[in-house]
Scaffold this motif. Structure first.
Motif, PDB file in Angstrom:
ATOM      1  N   ALA A 160       7.371   3.667 -30.978  1.00 16.06           N
ATOM      2  CA  ALA A 160       6.753   3.863 -32.292  1.00 16.06           C
ATOM      3  C   ALA A 160       6.237   5.283 -32.491  1.00 16.06           C
ATOM      4  N   GLY A 161       6.393   6.144 -31.502  1.00 10.54           N
ATOM      5  CA  GLY A 161       5.994   7.540 -31.636  1.00 10.54           C
ATOM      6  C   GLY A 161       4.591   7.845 -31.155  1.00 10.54           C
ATOM      7  N   ARG A 162       3.939   6.851 -30.548  1.00  8.44           N
ATOM      8  CA  ARG A 162       2.597   7.078 -30.010  1.00  8.44           C
ATOM      9  C   ARG A 162       2.679   7.402 -28.529  1.00  8.44           C
ATOM     10  N   LYS A 163       1.528   7.742 -27.949  1.00  5.61           N
ATOM     11  CA  LYS A 163       1.530   8.219 -26.569  1.00  5.61           C
ATOM     12  C   LYS A 163       0.827   7.246 -25.622  1.00  5.61           C
ATOM     13  N   ALA A 164       1.430   7.088 -24.445  1.00  6.61           N
ATOM     14  CA  ALA A 164       0.804   6.404 -23.312  1.00  6.61           C
ATOM     15  C   ALA A 164       0.621   7.450 -22.226  1.00  6.61           C
ATOM     16  N   VAL A 165      -0.503   7.397 -21.527  1.00  7.73           N
ATOM     17  CA  VAL A 165      -0.769   8.430 -20.525  1.00  7.73           C
ATOM     18  C   VAL A 165      -1.259   7.807 -19.224  1.00  7.73           C
ATOM     19  N   TYR A 166      -0.975   8.523 -18.141  1.00 11.23           N
ATOM     20  CA  TYR A 166      -1.440   8.169 -16.802  1.00 11.23           C
ATOM     21  C   TYR A 166      -2.557   9.128 -16.426  1.00 11.23           C
ATOM     22  N   HIS A 173       1.464   8.637  -6.778  1.00  7.06           N
ATOM     23  CA  HIS A 173       1.272  10.058  -6.501  1.00  7.06           C
ATOM     24  C   HIS A 173       2.573  10.844  -6.583  1.00  7.06           C
ATOM     25  N   TRP A 174       3.649  10.163  -6.949  1.00  6.05           N
ATOM     26  CA  TRP A 174       4.940  10.840  -7.088  1.00  6.05           C
ATOM     27  C   TRP A 174       5.599  10.452  -8.412  1.00  6.05           C
ATOM     28  N   ASN A 175       5.995   9.188  -8.546  1.00  6.35           N
ATOM     29  CA  ASN A 175       6.705   8.772  -9.756  1.00  6.35           C
ATOM     30  C   ASN A 175       5.845   8.898 -11.012  1.00  6.35           C
ATOM     31  N   ARG A 176       4.626   8.369 -10.971  1.00  5.45           N
ATOM     32  CA  ARG A 176       3.795   8.350 -12.186  1.00  5.45           C
ATOM     33  C   ARG A 176       3.450   9.755 -12.677  1.00  5.45           C
ATOM     34  N   PRO A 177       3.032  10.684 -11.797  1.00  4.00           N
ATOM     35  CA  PRO A 177       2.734  12.021 -12.314  1.00  4.00           C
ATOM     36  C   PRO A 177       3.952  12.700 -12.945  1.00  4.00           C
ATOM     37  N   ILE A 178       5.133  12.512 -12.353  1.00  4.52           N
ATOM     38  CA  ILE A 178       6.341  13.108 -12.929  1.00  4.52           C
ATOM     39  C   ILE A 178       6.613  12.519 -14.310  1.00  4.52           C
ATOM     40  N   SER A 227       0.830  -1.209   0.000  1.00  8.98           N
ATOM     41  CA  SER A 227       0.000   0.000   0.000  1.00  8.98           C
ATOM     42  C   SER A 227       0.864   1.259   0.000  1.00  8.98           C
ATOM     43  N   ILE A 228       1.977   1.222   0.713  1.00  9.99           N
ATOM     44  CA  ILE A 228       2.882   2.369   0.736  1.00  9.99           C
ATOM     45  C   ILE A 228       3.574   2.527  -0.612  1.00  9.99           C
ATOM     46  N   GLU A 229       3.993   1.423  -1.207  1.00  7.39           N
ATOM     47  CA  GLU A 229       4.611   1.489  -2.532  1.00  7.39           C
ATOM     48  C   GLU A 229       3.662   2.139  -3.535  1.00  7.39           C
TER      49      GLU A 229
END
Length: 357
Positions: free
Chosen positions: A189-195, A138-143, A130-132
């Motif tokens: 391939a030049g496409r986008k992945a988003v969070y 809320h830190w790594n992914r948004p950055i 849960s801490i991970e």
């Protein structure tokens, strides 16, 4: 007009946990056009449970052996613009689909995933996880998302453009973690992945060390399989994502030194114990506490309860580190030398989900 969407739920012996997943899908504020459950060689009542909810159930002739293969079994039956892959132990917030669909207003976006949190915090391993999750999502992914370079769109709740999946040959089966493979492949391939941080899902994580080890070994082996497969392409086509990967590998090398620092300083260099421990613990708290407090408030969780789970994360980190080193040696050294096949057998990282939990 909002894009149409089919949900694929691969399920192997999930009769106890599947109802919560299906109820969360059927209760969406923007409902999916179809829900397909792949009853992948179950020996329990998974198929009957799924049919009782009125969803489409596909039953392969035999167990297919991995989540990606089960998802690919369902893909030809999808006719919608989007495909949402949901694990049979994952529960989506009621507005998950409503929140995830707008990501595809950008035609360059081909994969999007939300914010994953733990469903349960009963055991020490779930508390550590849960801490991970609170820290990572809320830190790594948004950055990473702000840098347009997410490291992975979580496989338990990722949405994809169907035409991309079909053109790509389906969910990748060449590595043990299909979510990271397709996230990296599409960005190369030049496409986008988003969070999408406002789209929330809750996953049932390993409740015992036995299953935690299986899951972490799969995750770490899959990470280094993808490093072996994609790092060259990332350096050339997606250098920012390559930087995140290099930093993650660097952390694998430096973590043992950081953890051993108090012992090296006190036993090896005869530094005073109390000030050394105070310095080390203070540094740890400075790095972890602010993001966790922010995450707790964002998720409306009691801050004190979250902070009380912090000691348990060092247990899960120890497991992570052990299998990261094992995976590095196996997948980056032994496999290229033809001394190992690497990890090729998919094992679940969880026994079952209690009914009604």
């Amino acid at each position: 007009m909002m894009p149409s969407l089919t949900v694929i739920v691969p399920a192997h012996n999930e009769e106890e946990g599947l109802p919560a997943t299906l109820e969360s899908l059927l209760g969406q504020t923007v409902p999916p056009d179809e829900i397909i459950v792949v009853d992948d060689g179950s020996t329990d009542r998974t198929g009957a449970v799924a049919r009782s909810y009125g969803v489409t159930v596909l039953t392969p002739a035999r167990n297919l052996g991995s989540k990606a293969k089960a998802q690919n079994h369902a893909l030809p039956h999808c006719r919608t613009d989007l495909v949402l892959a949901v694990d049979a132990d994952t529960v989506l917030a009621p507005d998950y689909i409503e929140k995830i669909k707008p990501a595809f207003d950008d035609p360059a976006v081909v994969v999007a995933a939300g914010n994953v949190q733990t469903r349960f915090t009963r055991t020490i391993w779930e508390r550590g996880r849960s801490i991970e999750y609170l820290f990572g999502f809320h830190w790594n992914r948004p950055i990473q998302n702000h840098a347009n370079s997410p490291v992975v769109c979580s496989g338990c709740c990722s949405a994809f453009r169907r035409d991309m999946l079909v053109a790509f040959g389906g969910f990748p089966e060449r590595t043990i973690v299909e979510d990271m493979d397709i996230t990296w492949s599409q960005q190369i391939a030049g496409r986008k992945a988003v969070y999408v941080g406002d789209a929330v899902a809750w996953a049932a994580d390993p409740e015992t060390l036995t299953y935690l080890r299986k899951q972490v070994w799969r995750w770490m082996a899959g990470f280094f399989q993808n490093v072996r497969l994609h790092l060259g392409g990332l350096v050339v086509r997606k250098p920012m994502l390559a930087l995140w990967i290099v930093l993650a590998v660097f952390e694998v090398f430096t973590a043992p030194l950081w953890w051993a620092a108090p012992f090296l300083l006190t036993l090896g260099m005869h530094r005073p114990v109390a000030p050394t421990l105070a310095w080390w613990l203070g540094s740890e708290l400075l790095l972890t506490a602010p993001p966790l407090i922010y995450a707790a408030r964002r998720r409306r969780l009691p801050v004190l309860r979250v902070l009380m789970n912090v000691p348990f994360v060092y247990l899960t980190k120890a497991v992570n580190l052990y299998y990261a080193w094992k995976a590095l040696i196996v997948e980056l050294i032994l496999v290229p030398l033809h001394l190992s096949q690497g990890l090729v057998v998919y094992e679940k990282g969880r026994a079952h989900t209690p009914p009604g939990a």
